[in-house]
Scaffold this motif. Structure first.
Motif, PDB file in Angstrom:
ATOM      1  N   TRP A  59     -71.942  98.338  41.137  1.00 53.81           N
ATOM      2  CA  TRP A  59     -72.411  97.937  40.064  1.00 53.81           C
ATOM      3  C   TRP A  59     -72.765  98.785  38.939  1.00 53.81           C
ATOM      4  O   TRP A  59     -73.140  99.920  39.404  1.00 53.81           O
ATOM      5  CB  TRP A  59     -73.747  97.096  40.321  1.00 53.81           C
ATOM      6  CG  TRP A  59     -73.619  95.948  41.369  1.00 53.81           C
ATOM      7  CD1 TRP A  59     -73.835  94.674  40.828  1.00 53.81           C
ATOM      8  CD2 TRP A  59     -73.597  95.998  42.717  1.00 53.81           C
ATOM      9  NE1 TRP A  59     -73.655  93.814  42.058  1.00 53.81           N
ATOM     10  CE2 TRP A  59     -73.603  94.532  43.014  1.00 53.81           C
ATOM     11  CE3 TRP A  59     -73.815  96.835  43.738  1.00 53.81           C
ATOM     12  CZ2 TRP A  59     -73.648  94.474  44.398  1.00 53.81           C
ATOM     13  CZ3 TRP A  59     -73.717  96.571  45.041  1.00 53.81           C
ATOM     14  CH2 TRP A  59     -73.603  95.209  45.366  1.00 53.81           C
ATOM     15  N   TYR A 123     -73.709  89.285  50.214  1.00 55.52           N
ATOM     16  CA  TYR A 123     -73.261  89.691  48.806  1.00 55.52           C
ATOM     17  C   TYR A 123     -72.221  88.332  48.268  1.00 55.52           C
ATOM     18  O   TYR A 123     -72.627  88.017  47.085  1.00 55.52           O
ATOM     19  CB  TYR A 123     -71.994  90.582  49.270  1.00 55.52           C
ATOM     20  CG  TYR A 123     -71.366  91.120  47.961  1.00 55.52           C
ATOM     21  CD1 TYR A 123     -71.801  91.885  46.994  1.00 55.52           C
ATOM     22  CD2 TYR A 123     -70.070  90.664  47.748  1.00 55.52           C
ATOM     23  CE1 TYR A 123     -70.832  92.288  45.816  1.00 55.52           C
ATOM     24  CE2 TYR A 123     -69.291  90.834  46.376  1.00 55.52           C
ATOM     25  CZ  TYR A 123     -69.759  91.679  45.674  1.00 55.52           C
ATOM     26  OH  TYR A 123     -69.005  91.985  44.502  1.00 55.52           O
ATOM     27  N   GLY A 126     -74.554  85.976  46.669  1.00 54.21           N
ATOM     28  CA  GLY A 126     -75.241  86.520  45.524  1.00 54.21           C
ATOM     29  C   GLY A 126     -76.634  86.977  45.754  1.00 54.21           C
ATOM     30  O   GLY A 126     -77.663  86.981  44.542  1.00 54.21           O
ATOM     31  N   HIS A 127     -77.074  87.283  47.130  1.00 56.80           N
ATOM     32  CA  HIS A 127     -78.637  87.731  47.157  1.00 56.80           C
ATOM     33  C   HIS A 127     -78.655  88.711  48.158  1.00 56.80           C
ATOM     34  O   HIS A 127     -78.627  88.273  49.432  1.00 56.80           O
ATOM     35  CB  HIS A 127     -79.449  86.490  47.307  1.00 56.80           C
ATOM     36  CG  HIS A 127     -80.914  86.933  47.400  1.00 56.80           C
ATOM     37  ND1 HIS A 127     -81.833  86.099  47.894  1.00 56.80           N
ATOM     38  CD2 HIS A 127     -81.683  87.855  46.600  1.00 56.80           C
ATOM     39  CE1 HIS A 127     -83.025  86.832  47.830  1.00 56.80           C
ATOM     40  NE2 HIS A 127     -83.001  87.760  47.043  1.00 56.80           N
ATOM     41  N   LEU A 143     -81.212  92.522  45.053  1.00 59.68           N
ATOM     42  CA  LEU A 143     -79.892  92.207  44.115  1.00 59.68           C
ATOM     43  C   LEU A 143     -79.750  90.860  44.115  1.00 59.68           C
ATOM     44  O   LEU A 143     -79.306  90.134  45.243  1.00 59.68           O
ATOM     45  CB  LEU A 143     -78.601  93.004  44.514  1.00 59.68           C
ATOM     46  CG  LEU A 143     -78.776  94.744  44.389  1.00 59.68           C
ATOM     47  CD1 LEU A 143     -77.944  95.316  45.252  1.00 59.68           C
ATOM     48  CD2 LEU A 143     -78.363  94.726  42.855  1.00 59.68           C
ATOM     49  N   ARG A 145     -77.625  87.720  42.178  1.00 60.21           N
ATOM     50  CA  ARG A 145     -76.543  87.480  40.985  1.00 60.21           C
ATOM     51  C   ARG A 145     -77.065  86.104  40.438  1.00 60.21           C
ATOM     52  O   ARG A 145     -77.435  85.027  41.029  1.00 60.21           O
ATOM     53  CB  ARG A 145     -75.378  86.921  41.869  1.00 60.21           C
ATOM     54  CG  ARG A 145     -74.094  86.740  40.784  1.00 60.21           C
ATOM     55  CD  ARG A 145     -72.849  86.471  41.428  1.00 60.21           C
ATOM     56  NE  ARG A 145     -72.701  85.580  42.659  1.00 60.21           N
ATOM     57  CZ  ARG A 145     -72.525  85.997  43.737  1.00 60.21           C
ATOM     58  NH1 ARG A 145     -71.434  86.969  43.953  1.00 60.21           N
ATOM     59  NH2 ARG A 145     -72.391  85.006  44.743  1.00 60.21           N
ATOM     60  N   TRP A 150     -75.841  90.460  37.519  1.00 58.07           N
ATOM     61  CA  TRP A 150     -76.589  90.695  38.721  1.00 58.07           C
ATOM     62  C   TRP A 150     -77.998  91.543  38.276  1.00 58.07           C
ATOM     63  O   TRP A 150     -77.820  91.812  37.320  1.00 58.07           O
ATOM     64  CB  TRP A 150     -76.104  91.691  39.909  1.00 58.07           C
ATOM     65  CG  TRP A 150     -74.897  91.107  40.641  1.00 58.07           C
ATOM     66  CD1 TRP A 150     -73.581  90.859  40.226  1.00 58.07           C
ATOM     67  CD2 TRP A 150     -74.968  90.797  41.949  1.00 58.07           C
ATOM     68  NE1 TRP A 150     -72.812  90.315  41.235  1.00 58.07           N
ATOM     69  CE2 TRP A 150     -73.740  90.251  42.449  1.00 58.07           C
ATOM     70  CE3 TRP A 150     -75.930  90.986  43.088  1.00 58.07           C
ATOM     71  CZ2 TRP A 150     -73.251  89.907  43.503  1.00 58.07           C
ATOM     72  CZ3 TRP A 150     -75.786  90.326  44.312  1.00 58.07           C
ATOM     73  CH2 TRP A 150     -74.487  89.836  44.518  1.00 58.07           C
TER      74      TRP A 150
END
Length: 184
Positions: A59, A123, A126-127, A143, A145, A150
């Protein structure tokens, strides 16, 4: 995951011109690593990379990471990088993708704090909830999304510091001790 998760990374670079490492997917390690590279390109930013399934998920964080839980930092997903990139410092030449100077601002290992899910599963959903054990950053980070990209947020723990300006307090490479401007 694609058969070659580093295809995009390799396609964007001319390895006859850049000192960046080419690479293939590595065997995942028992103690996954993270790296944060300070990247003085067209705009100064920080590249945050986490080892997940033998590659560095990556990122770009325009404002850099924070130790303050009140600060949410935008983290724009970029292509996966090879594990060898975790120690890359140098100059990416003009005309090459990401041209500019790079230092390793922080590095270390990290753990998955999300029970019942692997890092890859977290991943994909999204968390990610992780515990960094770096030379500069320590403790829990999340992290998440969102529709906008993100977000990276420091969790409330013993390492949270609302008054910290860690990016300016500790600007140098953890490998060479150089500032990004000093890289030649």
């Amino acid at each position: 995951m694609p058969s070659n998760p580093l295809e995009e990374y390799n396609r964007k670079r001319n390895f006859a011109q850049t000192a960046e490492p080419s690479g293939v997917k590595s065997v995942p390690s028992d103690k996954p690593v993270f790296v944060i590279q300070k990247h003085l390109a067209s705009h100064l930013h920080y590249d945050f990379r986490l080892e997940i399934d033998g590659v560095l998920k990556s990122w770009a964080i325009p404002k850099g990471p924070s130790a303050n839980p009140k600060e949410k930092r935008l983290a724009v997903a970029t292509e996966d990088h090879p594990m060898q990139y975790a120690s890359f410092e140098g100059v990416i030449p003009e005309g090459e993708y990401g041209a500019g100077k790079v230092i390793v601002w922080d590095k270390g290992t990290f753990g998955n704090l999300k029970e019942g899910k692997t890092l890859a599963e977290s991943y994909d959903t999204g968390h990610l909830v992780i515990n960094l054990q770096g030379k500069k950053l320590k403790g829990g980070y999340s992290l998440l999304r969102t529709k906008m990209g993100w977000l990276m947020v420091k969790m409330e723990d013993a390492f949270a510091d609302r008054l910290s300006d860690i990016l300016n307090e500790q600007p140098a490479s953890v490998i060479t001790g150089k500032l990004v401007e000093e890289i030649i």
